[in-house]
Design a protein around this motif. Structure first.
Motif, mmCIF file in Angstrom:
data_model
loop_
_atom_site.group_PDB
_atom_site.id
_atom_site.type_symbol
_atom_site.label_atom_id
_atom_site.label_comp_id
_atom_site.label_asym_id
_atom_site.label_seq_id
_atom_site.Cartn_x
_atom_site.Cartn_y
_atom_site.Cartn_z
ATOM 1 N N MET A 1 0.842 -1.193 0.000
ATOM 2 C CA MET A 1 0.000 0.000 0.000
ATOM 3 C C MET A 1 0.880 1.247 0.000
ATOM 4 N N SER A 2 0.536 2.229 -0.832
ATOM 5 C CA SER A 2 1.363 3.422 -0.995
ATOM 6 C C SER A 2 1.255 4.342 0.211
ATOM 7 N N SER A 3 2.364 4.953 0.567
ATOM 8 C CA SER A 3 2.406 5.898 1.681
ATOM 9 C C SER A 3 2.466 7.320 1.152
ATOM 10 N N LEU A 4 1.891 8.231 1.910
ATOM 11 C CA LEU A 4 1.976 9.657 1.589
ATOM 12 C C LEU A 4 3.422 10.134 1.483
ATOM 13 N N PHE A 5 4.315 9.467 2.152
ATOM 14 C CA PHE A 5 5.698 9.930 2.226
ATOM 15 C C PHE A 5 6.587 9.306 1.144
ATOM 16 N N GLU A 6 5.994 8.468 0.297
ATOM 17 C CA GLU A 6 6.758 7.844 -0.776
ATOM 18 C C GLU A 6 6.743 8.709 -2.031
ATOM 19 N N PRO A 7 7.749 8.571 -2.892
ATOM 20 C CA PRO A 7 7.770 9.332 -4.147
ATOM 21 C C PRO A 7 6.601 8.958 -5.056
ATOM 22 N N TYR A 8 6.322 9.841 -6.003
ATOM 23 C CA TYR A 8 5.223 9.632 -6.952
ATOM 24 C C TYR A 8 5.622 10.239 -8.285
ATOM 25 N N ASP A 9 5.329 9.549 -9.365
ATOM 26 C CA ASP A 9 5.637 10.044 -10.711
ATOM 27 C C ASP A 9 4.429 10.789 -11.266
ATOM 28 N N LEU A 10 4.560 12.098 -11.349
ATOM 29 C CA LEU A 10 3.526 12.966 -11.924
ATOM 30 C C LEU A 10 3.922 13.236 -13.378
ATOM 31 N N GLY A 11 3.430 12.408 -14.293
ATOM 32 C CA GLY A 11 3.902 12.513 -15.662
ATOM 33 C C GLY A 11 5.409 12.309 -15.698
ATOM 34 N N PRO A 12 6.144 13.242 -16.290
ATOM 35 C CA PRO A 12 7.597 13.087 -16.389
ATOM 36 C C PRO A 12 8.349 13.553 -15.147
ATOM 37 N N ILE A 13 7.608 14.016 -14.138
ATOM 38 C CA ILE A 13 8.236 14.633 -12.973
ATOM 39 C C ILE A 13 8.157 13.689 -11.779
ATOM 40 N N ARG A 14 9.278 13.447 -11.152
ATOM 41 C CA ARG A 14 9.332 12.619 -9.947
ATOM 42 C C ARG A 14 9.128 13.505 -8.725
ATOM 43 N N LEU A 15 8.024 13.280 -8.005
ATOM 44 C CA LEU A 15 7.761 14.018 -6.770
ATOM 45 C C LEU A 15 8.347 13.257 -5.595
ATOM 46 N N LYS A 16 8.893 13.958 -4.632
ATOM 47 C CA LYS A 16 9.554 13.308 -3.489
ATOM 48 C C LYS A 16 8.561 12.695 -2.513
ATOM 49 N N ASN A 17 7.307 13.155 -2.544
ATOM 50 C CA ASN A 17 6.246 12.603 -1.701
ATOM 51 C C ASN A 17 4.909 12.961 -2.326
ATOM 52 N N ARG A 18 3.818 12.559 -1.675
ATOM 53 C CA ARG A 18 2.480 12.760 -2.237
ATOM 54 C C ARG A 18 1.747 13.966 -1.642
ATOM 55 N N PHE A 19 2.462 14.828 -0.968
ATOM 56 C CA PHE A 19 1.861 16.039 -0.414
ATOM 57 C C PHE A 19 1.949 17.181 -1.425
ATOM 58 N N VAL A 20 0.839 17.894 -1.584
ATOM 59 C CA VAL A 20 0.781 19.055 -2.465
ATOM 60 C C VAL A 20 0.486 20.284 -1.627
ATOM 61 N N MET A 21 1.312 21.313 -1.773
ATOM 62 C CA MET A 21 0.972 22.597 -1.180
ATOM 63 C C MET A 21 -0.057 23.252 -2.092
ATOM 64 N N SER A 22 -1.303 23.287 -1.639
ATOM 65 C CA SER A 22 -2.389 23.804 -2.457
ATOM 66 C C SER A 22 -2.257 25.314 -2.657
ATOM 67 N N PRO A 23 -2.834 25.835 -3.731
ATOM 68 C CA PRO A 23 -2.737 27.275 -4.007
ATOM 69 C C PRO A 23 -3.464 28.099 -2.961
ATOM 70 N N MET A 24 -2.803 29.158 -2.508
ATOM 71 C CA MET A 24 -3.391 30.091 -1.543
ATOM 72 C C MET A 24 -3.026 31.514 -1.948
ATOM 73 N N GLU A 25 -4.028 32.352 -2.066
ATOM 74 C CA GLU A 25 -3.798 33.763 -2.380
ATOM 75 C C GLU A 25 -3.114 34.444 -1.208
ATOM 76 N N ARG A 26 -2.029 35.188 -1.470
ATOM 77 C CA ARG A 26 -1.308 35.852 -0.390
ATOM 78 C C ARG A 26 -1.146 37.360 -0.588
ATOM 79 N N SER A 27 -1.489 37.911 -1.749
ATOM 80 C CA SER A 27 -1.489 39.363 -1.978
ATOM 81 C C SER A 27 -0.138 40.004 -1.686
ATOM 82 N N ARG A 28 0.922 39.411 -2.204
ATOM 83 C CA ARG A 28 2.266 39.933 -1.914
ATOM 84 C C ARG A 28 2.940 40.588 -3.115
#
Length: 368
Positions: free
Chosen positions: A1-28
């Motif tokens: 079973m896959s863990s959140l902390f394991e790498p993931y292949d997003l198309g051609p890009i290897r992600l180091k884990n399965r966590f995504v920092m979702s978009p947040m408006e910051r007005s900077r």
């Protein structure tokens, strides 16, 4: 079973884990060029421990602007500024996609060239929705969204072209890919919504017509940068920015999911508003039905952390887990979750303010 902390292949890009920092408006983007600055580069690079970062919304053109001090991607100055951001993120081992947006009616005349009317699929106003805009004295303030004008048919294709150009600009600026913001009551959502969209041209009426603008945008961006660098955010059953319920809502989004799957885009980012809006509910089996229609990567976001995120992975509801505010307050969020360390609390008073406070001054566990 896959863990959140394991790498993931997003198309051609290897992600180091399965966590995504979702978009947040910051007005900077508080400069005349509406460009990200060194603090923005620091902010995102601090959070490069995420498998994937998706920026807060980026305006694709001058008339797409939606929120006060929102950065853009339609001038060379902005492209060059994003290059500084992405270089720093990459130097810290991160992957970053830019979220491209046209706000449509979910904006304010103070954001528009010459204070022209905002635009939409319709001329119906939201009524009680607000945007962070600029008051009569030019100061930032939360103001009522005004009455839009309905886009002319030929103007829709112009905006499609602007999305494609912004995607090219994103890649020139070093962003690893882009996410079209098709959720939360912004322009694409305004066309998709069967109760709001009252057009009688080829962009209104049937499901096929109402999703046409979104698919044309996808097709143009695919031609510009390739399908494996493209995601889209959607919010079925979302009511943010006064999006009304409509009769064929489930069928509309499942049809759209199937069409997106045919085009081979790399992900759909599913915005679940049920945890922060009392008037939103999603049928129990709907996410699984959506997954059956869309064969690419699915990101779910909306109140997820370690345990319920892992559960979503385990049940096959999602491949990646989007997290918002906890990432804002915890630059080292992944390590905190991995080790069950306590989390910093976020400061809502600094969400849309200037300077490093509440932006780049949150401590990591090691800094405490």
């Amino acid at each position: 079973m896959s863990s959140l902390f394991e790498p993931y292949d997003l198309g051609p890009i290897r992600l180091k884990n399965r966590f995504v920092m979702s978009p947040m408006e910051r007005s900077r983007a508080r400069n005349p060029d509406w460009a990200p600055d060194a603090e923005t580069a620091r902010y995102f690079s601090q959070r490069a421990g995420a498998g994937l970062i998706v920026t807060g919304s980026i305006a694709i053109s001058a008339w797409a602007r939606t929120w006060a001090f929102e950065p853009g991607l339609y001038t060379q100055t902005q492209i060059d500024a994003w290059r500084q951001v992405t270089r720093e993120v990459h130097d810290h081992g991160g992957v970053i996609f830019g979220q491209l947006r046209h706000g449509g009616r979910a904006s304010h005349v103070s954001h528009q060239p010459n204070r022209q009317s905002t635009v939409s699929a319709t001329d119906k106003a939201a009524g009680k929705a607000i945007s962070m805009a600029f008051d009569a004295s030019g100061q930032p303030a939360f103001l009522w969204q005004g009455k839009p004008r309905a886009l002319r048919t030929e103007e829709v294709s112009q905006i499609v072209g602007e999305f494609a150009q912004a995607a090219r600009n994103a890649r020139e600026g070093g962003l690893d890919g882009i996410e079209i913001h098709g959720a939360n009551g912004y322009l694409h959502d305004q066309f998709i919504n069967g109760a709001l969209n009252d057009r009688d041209d080829r962009y209104g009426g049937s499901i096929e017509n109402r999703i046409r603008f979104t698919l044309e945008s996808i097709d143009a961006v695919v031609d510009a940068i390739g399908a494996d660098r493209i995601g889209i955010r959607l919010s079925p059953y979302g009511r943010y920015n006064e999006m009304p319920a409509f009769d064929d809502e489930a069928e509309t989004y499942l049809t759209l999911a199937a069409e997106l799957s045919k085009r081979g885009i790399v992900y759909v980012h599913f915005s679940d508003q049920t945890r922060w809006a009392d008037d939103v509910s999603i049928p129990t089996t709907y996410l699984r039905e959506f997954r059956n229609a869309f064969r690419g990567t699915v990101i779910v976001a909306g109140g997820y952390l370690k345990e319920n995120g892992q559960a979503a992975i385990d049940t096959g509801e999602a491949d990646l887990i989007g997290i918002g505010k906890p990432f804002l307050a915890n630059p080292d969020l992944v390590e905190r979750l991995r080790n069950d360390w306590p989390l910093n609390a976020w400061d809502e008073d600094t969400f849309y303010t200037a300077g490093p406070k509440g932006y780049t001054d949150y401590a990591t566990r090691e800094q405490r």
